[in-house]
Design a protein around this motif. Structure first.
Motif, PDB file in Angstrom:
ATOM      1  N   GLY A  20       0.744  -1.292  -0.435  1.00  0.00           N
ATOM      2  CA  GLY A  20      -0.235  -0.235   0.043  1.00  0.00           C
ATOM      3  C   GLY A  20       0.688   0.842  -0.039  1.00  0.00           C
ATOM      4  O   GLY A  20       0.246   2.425  -0.878  1.00  0.00           O
ATOM      5  N   LEU A  21       1.775   1.571   1.258  1.00  0.00           N
ATOM      6  CA  LEU A  21       2.671   2.930   0.682  1.00  0.00           C
ATOM      7  C   LEU A  21       2.956   2.802  -0.443  1.00  0.00           C
ATOM      8  O   LEU A  21       3.435   3.512  -0.562  1.00  0.00           O
ATOM      9  N   GLN A  22       3.924   1.893  -1.075  1.00  0.00           N
ATOM     10  CA  GLN A  22       4.361   1.561  -2.516  1.00  0.00           C
ATOM     11  C   GLN A  22       3.255   2.306  -2.769  1.00  0.00           C
ATOM     12  O   GLN A  22       4.392   3.182  -3.839  1.00  0.00           O
ATOM     13  N   ARG A  23       2.429   1.638  -3.427  1.00  0.00           N
ATOM     14  CA  ARG A  23       1.537   2.240  -4.594  1.00  0.00           C
ATOM     15  C   ARG A  23       1.143   3.589  -4.248  1.00  0.00           C
ATOM     16  O   ARG A  23       0.917   4.769  -5.251  1.00  0.00           O
ATOM     17  N   LEU A  24       1.238   4.592  -2.768  1.00  0.00           N
ATOM     18  CA  LEU A  24       1.279   6.219  -2.521  1.00  0.00           C
ATOM     19  C   LEU A  24       2.250   6.418  -2.473  1.00  0.00           C
ATOM     20  O   LEU A  24       2.961   7.895  -2.324  1.00  0.00           O
ATOM     21  N   GLU A  25       3.834   5.848  -3.046  1.00  0.00           N
ATOM     22  CA  GLU A  25       4.477   6.689  -3.390  1.00  0.00           C
ATOM     23  C   GLU A  25       5.155   8.131  -3.963  1.00  0.00           C
ATOM     24  O   GLU A  25       6.333   9.241  -4.367  1.00  0.00           O
ATOM     25  N   TYR A  26       4.138   7.485  -4.891  1.00  0.00           N
ATOM     26  CA  TYR A  26       4.108   8.670  -6.456  1.00  0.00           C
ATOM     27  C   TYR A  26       3.827   9.989  -6.052  1.00  0.00           C
ATOM     28  O   TYR A  26       3.445  11.174  -6.213  1.00  0.00           O
ATOM     29  N   ARG A  27       3.482  10.483  -4.937  1.00  0.00           N
ATOM     30  CA  ARG A  27       2.643  11.333  -4.102  1.00  0.00           C
ATOM     31  C   ARG A  27       3.755  12.104  -3.414  1.00  0.00           C
ATOM     32  O   ARG A  27       3.914  13.232  -2.839  1.00  0.00           O
ATOM     33  N   GLY A  28       4.976  11.532  -3.216  1.00  0.00           N
ATOM     34  CA  GLY A  28       6.123  12.811  -2.888  1.00  0.00           C
ATOM     35  C   GLY A  28       6.207  11.678  -1.526  1.00  0.00           C
ATOM     36  O   GLY A  28       5.211  11.480  -0.998  1.00  0.00           O
ATOM     37  N   TYR A  29       7.361  12.032  -0.563  1.00  0.00           N
ATOM     38  CA  TYR A  29       7.241  11.952   0.517  1.00  0.00           C
ATOM     39  C   TYR A  29       9.031  11.771   1.324  1.00  0.00           C
ATOM     40  O   TYR A  29       9.909  11.794   0.397  1.00  0.00           O
ATOM     41  N   ASP A  30       8.796  12.347   2.920  1.00  0.00           N
ATOM     42  CA  ASP A  30      10.259  12.055   3.072  1.00  0.00           C
ATOM     43  C   ASP A  30      10.442  11.690   4.087  1.00  0.00           C
ATOM     44  O   ASP A  30      11.794  11.218   4.716  1.00  0.00           O
ATOM     45  N   THR A  72       3.371   7.009   5.086  1.00  0.00           N
ATOM     46  CA  THR A  72       4.551   7.948   3.900  1.00  0.00           C
ATOM     47  C   THR A  72       4.042   9.343   4.698  1.00  0.00           C
ATOM     48  O   THR A  72       3.213  10.142   4.456  1.00  0.00           O
ATOM     49  N   ARG A  73       5.538  10.244   5.199  1.00  0.00           N
ATOM     50  CA  ARG A  73       5.252  11.810   5.285  1.00  0.00           C
ATOM     51  C   ARG A  73       5.399  12.503   4.676  1.00  0.00           C
ATOM     52  O   ARG A  73       6.528  12.164   4.093  1.00  0.00           O
ATOM     53  N   TRP A  74       5.069  13.758   4.585  1.00  0.00           N
ATOM     54  CA  TRP A  74       5.955  14.581   4.522  1.00  0.00           C
ATOM     55  C   TRP A  74       5.487  16.209   5.344  1.00  0.00           C
ATOM     56  O   TRP A  74       4.775  16.269   5.330  1.00  0.00           O
ATOM     57  N   ALA A  75       6.953  16.104   5.749  1.00  0.00           N
ATOM     58  CA  ALA A  75       7.121  16.749   7.002  1.00  0.00           C
ATOM     59  C   ALA A  75       6.067  18.140   6.731  1.00  0.00           C
ATOM     60  O   ALA A  75       6.167  19.418   5.964  1.00  0.00           O
ATOM     61  N   THR A  76       5.192  18.787   7.497  1.00  0.00           N
ATOM     62  CA  THR A  76       5.201  19.780   7.965  1.00  0.00           C
ATOM     63  C   THR A  76       5.699  20.831   8.904  1.00  0.00           C
ATOM     64  O   THR A  76       5.727  22.265   9.958  1.00  0.00           O
ATOM     65  N   HIS A  77       5.398  19.941  10.052  1.00  0.00           N
ATOM     66  CA  HIS A  77       5.634  20.293  11.348  1.00  0.00           C
ATOM     67  C   HIS A  77       6.816  19.299  12.244  1.00  0.00           C
ATOM     68  O   HIS A  77       6.640  18.405  12.302  1.00  0.00           O
ATOM     69  N   GLY A  78       7.743  19.804  12.071  1.00  0.00           N
ATOM     70  CA  GLY A  78       9.271  18.790  12.350  1.00  0.00           C
ATOM     71  C   GLY A  78      10.541  18.203  11.321  1.00  0.00           C
ATOM     72  O   GLY A  78       9.363  18.422  10.509  1.00  0.00           O
ATOM     73  N   ALA A  79      11.466  18.496  11.008  1.00  0.00           N
ATOM     74  CA  ALA A  79      12.028  18.296  10.111  1.00  0.00           C
ATOM     75  C   ALA A  79      11.725  16.945   9.730  1.00  0.00           C
ATOM     76  O   ALA A  79      11.602  15.944  11.052  1.00  0.00           O
TER      77      ALA A  79
END
Ligand code: GLU
Length: 186
Positions: A20-30, A72-79
Motif C-alpha cells: 500500500g505504501l509503495q502504491r502511494l509513493e508517487y505522491r512523494g514523501y520524506d 508516508t510523510r511530507w513533513a509540515t511540523h518538524g524536520a
C-alpha cells in the motif's frame, strides 16, 4: 500530505501495508514507517529512506502483526528525520507505549495542546503536530478507543485523516477524518 494505510487481519498484514505504501509513493514523501501489535506490545520501524529500505529493515527486525498502520510523510511540523516519522506512540510517563497513530494533515492548535499535555506530564519525542493527537487520545483513554478518539478530535483545529490503534484493544483500528480524504474497506 501523503499516505496512510492500516488493516486488521487474521494473518501477518505488514507485507500488504508495505505494498500500500509503495502504491502511494508517487505522491512523494520524506519518510515512512509502520507500527504493529506484536506479542502484547506495540513495535514500529521508521525510515527517512524509501519504502523498499523500510521493508528490508522490517524484515531484519522481524516486525510482523495482524494489526498494523503505516504512513508516508511530507513533513509540515518538524524536520524530515526518523524521530519525527510516523507512526507516533503515546503512553503515560514511564509506561510502555499504549497508543499508535498515523496522521495526514495539519493540527493548527498543536502548540497550545502540547503545553497542556506537557503540564500533565506527557513527554514529547518529536517536533510534530501529530504527537499531540497521540497523547490526547492516551489521556482520554479509559476502556474504549472510539470514545477516546471522539473526545480527542473534538479539541483539534485543522485538517486530519488519522488511523489509531491501542495495546488494550489490539484487534481494532479507529480511523477518522476532517478535511483530509480517507477510504475504509471491509
Ligand atoms: N503534520 C504532520 C507531520 O508533519 C503530518 C504530515 C503529513 O501529512 O504527511 O508529521
Amino acid at each position: 500530505m501523503c499516505g496512510i494505510v492500516g488493516a486488521v487481519s487474521s494473518k501477518n498484514i505488514v507485507p500488504v501495508l508495505l505494498e500500500g505504501l509503495q502504491r502511494l509513493e508517487y505522491r512523494g514523501y520524506d519518510s515512512c514507517g509502520v507500527a504493529v501489535f506484536h506479542h502484547g506490545a506495540l513495535r514500529r520501524a521508521r525510515s527517512t529512506q524509501r519504502v523498499a529500505q523500510l521493508a528490508t529493515q522490517i524484515d531484519k527486525e522481524g516486525i510482523s502483526g495482524h494489526t498494523a498502520i503505516a504512513h508516508t510523510r511530507w513533513a509540515t511540523h518538524g524536520a524530515p528525520r526518523t524521530h519525527n516519522a510516523h507512526p507516533h506512540f503515546s503512553s503515560k510517563p514511564g509506561k510502555p507505549p499504549r497508543v499508535a497513530i498515523v496522521h495526514n494533515g495539519i493540527i493548527e492548535n498543536h502548540e497550545e495542546l502540547r503545553s497542556e499535555l506537557e503540564a500533565k506530564g506527557y513527554e514529547f519525542d518529536s517536533q510534530t503536530d501529530t504527537e499531540v493527537i497521540a497523547h490526547l487520545i492516551d489521556d482520554f483513554y479509559t476502556d474504549d478507543l472510539l470514545h477516546a478518539v471522539q473526545a480527542a478530535t473534538k479539541l483539534l483545529k485543522g485538517a486530519y485523516a488519522i488511523g489509531v490503534f491501542c495495546r488494550e484493544e489490539p484487534h481494532r483500528i479507529i480511523a477518522t477524518r476532517e478535511g483530509s480524504p480517507l477510504v475504509i474497506g471491509l
